[in-house]
Design a protein around this motif. Structure first.
Motif, mmCIF file in Angstrom:
data_model
loop_
_atom_site.group_PDB
_atom_site.id
_atom_site.type_symbol
_atom_site.label_atom_id
_atom_site.label_comp_id
_atom_site.label_asym_id
_atom_site.label_seq_id
_atom_site.Cartn_x
_atom_site.Cartn_y
_atom_site.Cartn_z
ATOM 1 N N THR A 90 -14.110 -17.637 0.624
ATOM 2 C CA THR A 90 -12.948 -18.097 -0.136
ATOM 3 C C THR A 90 -11.752 -18.354 0.766
ATOM 4 N N LEU A 91 -11.471 -17.457 1.670
ATOM 5 C CA LEU A 91 -10.270 -17.576 2.492
ATOM 6 C C LEU A 91 -10.312 -18.775 3.442
ATOM 7 N N LYS A 92 -11.487 -19.125 3.919
ATOM 8 C CA LYS A 92 -11.538 -20.216 4.897
ATOM 9 C C LYS A 92 -11.710 -21.588 4.254
ATOM 10 N N ASN A 93 -11.747 -21.649 2.930
ATOM 11 C CA ASN A 93 -11.814 -22.940 2.234
ATOM 12 C C ASN A 93 -10.506 -23.143 1.476
ATOM 13 N N PRO A 94 -9.584 -23.956 1.983
ATOM 14 C CA PRO A 94 -8.262 -24.089 1.367
ATOM 15 C C PRO A 94 -8.268 -24.757 0.000
ATOM 16 N N ARG A 95 -9.407 -25.265 -0.448
ATOM 17 C CA ARG A 95 -9.478 -25.849 -1.790
ATOM 18 C C ARG A 95 -9.921 -24.823 -2.837
ATOM 19 N N LEU A 96 -10.206 -23.608 -2.384
ATOM 20 C CA LEU A 96 -10.545 -22.532 -3.298
ATOM 21 C C LEU A 96 -9.356 -21.602 -3.458
ATOM 22 N N GLY A 97 -9.294 -20.886 -4.569
ATOM 23 C CA GLY A 97 -8.211 -19.942 -4.799
ATOM 24 C C GLY A 97 -8.655 -18.515 -4.520
ATOM 25 N N TYR A 98 -7.844 -17.789 -3.759
ATOM 26 C CA TYR A 98 -8.170 -16.392 -3.459
ATOM 27 C C TYR A 98 -7.405 -15.467 -4.399
ATOM 28 N N ILE A 99 -8.151 -14.590 -5.068
ATOM 29 C CA ILE A 99 -7.592 -13.590 -5.985
ATOM 30 C C ILE A 99 -7.913 -12.211 -5.428
ATOM 31 N N SER A 100 -6.910 -11.354 -5.378
ATOM 32 C CA SER A 100 -7.125 -10.003 -4.886
ATOM 33 C C SER A 100 -8.320 -9.382 -5.588
ATOM 34 N N ARG A 101 -9.185 -8.742 -4.838
ATOM 35 C CA ARG A 101 -10.484 -8.293 -5.367
ATOM 36 C C ARG A 101 -10.354 -7.259 -6.474
ATOM 37 N N TYR A 102 -9.231 -6.559 -6.561
ATOM 38 C CA TYR A 102 -9.083 -5.598 -7.648
ATOM 39 C C TYR A 102 -8.965 -6.298 -8.993
ATOM 40 N N ALA A 103 -8.606 -7.589 -8.991
ATOM 41 C CA ALA A 103 -8.331 -8.312 -10.229
ATOM 42 C C ALA A 103 -9.441 -9.271 -10.643
ATOM 43 N N LEU A 104 -10.589 -9.216 -9.972
ATOM 44 C CA LEU A 104 -11.664 -10.150 -10.308
ATOM 45 C C LEU A 104 -12.383 -9.793 -11.602
ATOM 46 N N GLY A 105 -12.362 -8.517 -11.971
ATOM 47 C CA GLY A 105 -13.053 -8.090 -13.181
ATOM 48 C C GLY A 105 -12.081 -7.718 -14.281
ATOM 49 N N ARG A 106 -12.465 -6.761 -15.107
ATOM 50 C CA ARG A 106 -11.609 -6.313 -16.195
ATOM 51 C C ARG A 106 -10.483 -5.431 -15.672
ATOM 52 N N ASP A 107 -9.411 -5.381 -16.429
ATOM 53 C CA ASP A 107 -8.275 -4.540 -16.078
ATOM 54 C C ASP A 107 -8.739 -3.087 -15.984
ATOM 55 N N TYR A 108 -8.391 -2.455 -14.869
ATOM 56 C CA TYR A 108 -8.882 -1.101 -14.599
ATOM 57 C C TYR A 108 -8.159 -0.026 -15.390
ATOM 58 N N HIS A 109 -6.982 -0.319 -15.924
ATOM 59 C CA HIS A 109 -6.170 0.715 -16.553
ATOM 60 C C HIS A 109 -6.900 1.427 -17.689
ATOM 61 N N LYS A 110 -7.482 0.642 -18.596
ATOM 62 C CA LYS A 110 -8.145 1.250 -19.751
ATOM 63 C C LYS A 110 -9.385 2.027 -19.343
ATOM 64 N N LEU A 111 -10.146 1.469 -18.411
ATOM 65 C CA LEU A 111 -11.385 2.147 -17.997
ATOM 66 C C LEU A 111 -11.064 3.507 -17.395
#
Length: 373
Positions: A90-111
């Motif tokens: 992801t990081l080396k392809n400037p046409r892709l968007g990088y999202i911090s890995r903690y936010a790729l799934g469901r919100d952790y707060h409730k879990l």
């Protein structure tokens, strides 16, 4: 019959592991050692627009005020690094968007909150006198200092909690309890002379070891900042559209990080290495649908669009990107329009993303991450 708190503490740690926490520690509630540094940091304005950090100073200084009668914090951590996280791709392809890995799934707060509540209920079955309250980023509580005192790791130079057997890819949570449980000892700090996190930071937000100027941090700029991203930082964001993991990616201790087995933290397909132009075509309704149950939703559609515009401006100059930016401009809010105009100027002048730090980061990632990450 008196309670055997030593045995109860051992049981709590075992129950915590059964509930999916990788480590559980216990500490008293004295965080006074951190107060002077926090006060200075706030006085220097390094928290930026995060005014909530300056409020309720008395609560931060004394966690017991958050839940009267509490004398201990049970601190827990839970891994979130997914398998096949795709950092380098992801990081080396400037046409892709990088999202911090903690936010790729469901919100952790409730879990985490639900698991902490279950832990509290199990303790209550063994000790009816227990009174508890769970916390997961939900109140003015100094969770990192508590985690460090509880032996979950040490404070790294990037200000995150680090563990020699688990790196830093984990969430933290706490149970405040009224039981005089035996406390754990802090672990030795093992950053040594390493400054990899300081050196790699694209915006030089780590201004000295253990001091982060949030106003320069990409996570702050893309998530917490409500207004315009300062122009001097925009080229440095690269394709990072929500958060940044660079300081973790280069940390040598993260080669020992463990992958998560929590299904809720698995990356969502539409957010995992997504095409920037695909995300740019979302309207607000689609943004809300795609980010339901995700921490990303909290920034709202306008800031999401702002971040995407900057990333598109940093991508290699291309006619399809220019056309997409131009199409959106007439209907954009003033905030988003400002960033579109900036992106168009870069695209039209043929300024491509040439970020040597990205290449250095990618090489470090490929060398140092756990297998399958």
């Amino acid at each position: 019959m008196s309670m055997d708190f030593q045995q109860l503490a051992a049981d709590i740690k075992q129950w915590g592991k059964e509930l999916g926490f990788q480590k559980v520690g216990i500490t008293d509630l004295d965080v006074s050692a951190e107060q002077a540094a926090l006060k200075r940091w706030l006085e220097l304005g390094m928290h930026g627009e995060m005014d909530y950090l300056a409020r309720h100073a008395e609560l931060r200084a004394d966690p017991a005020l958050l839940h009267p009668g509490s004398v201990r914090a049970i601190s827990v951590r839970m891994n979130y690094l997914p398998a096949e996280a795709g950092f380098a791709r992801t990081l080396k392809n400037p046409r892709l968007g990088y999202i911090s890995r903690y936010a790729l799934g469901r919100d952790y707060h409730k879990l985490l909150r639900n698991r902490l509540k279950q832990l509290g209920q199990r303790i209550q079955q063994a000790c009816a006198e227990l009174d508890y309250r769970p916390f997961v980023d939900s109140a003015p509580i100094m969770e990192r200092p508590l985690a460090v005192k509880a032996g979950l790791g040490w404070t790294g130079k990037h200000t995150l909690v680090l563990d020699e057997q688990g790196g830093s890819w984990f969430f933290l949570g706490e149970l405040l309890v009224n039981l005089p449980l035996p406390t754990d000892q802090p672990v030795q700090e093992k950053c040594g002379s390493c400054t990899a996190c300081i050196t790699i930071c694209p915006t030089q937000a780590i201004i000295e070891p253990y001091v982060l100027d949030a106003r320069r941090c990409i996570s702050y700029l893309t998530i917490e900042l409500k207004g315009a991203i300062p122009e001097q930082f925009r080229p440095l964001l690269g394709n990072r559209i929500y958060g940044c993991d660079d300081c973790q990616l280069v940390c040598p201790w993260n080669r020992y990080a463990k992958l998560t087995d929590e299904g809720d933290f698995a990356p969502r397909k539409d957010l995992h290495a997504p095409e920037l132009l695909t995300l740019w075509q979302w309207d607000e309704a689609q943004f809300l649908r795609q980010t339901e149950g995700s921490p990303i939703r909290r920034i709202g559609f306008e800031r999401w669009s702002r971040n995407l515009a900057v990333a598109l401006g940093n991508a290699t100059a291309a006619e399809d990107i220019i056309a997409a930016l131009e199409q959106r401009l007439p209907s954009a809010s003033a905030l988003v329009a400002e960033h579109i105009e900036w992106a168009l100027a870069r695209q039209r002048s043929g300024v491509a993303q040439v970020e040597k730090q990205v290449l250095r980061l990618v090489r470090a990632v490929e060398r140092g991450l756990p297998r399958d990450a």
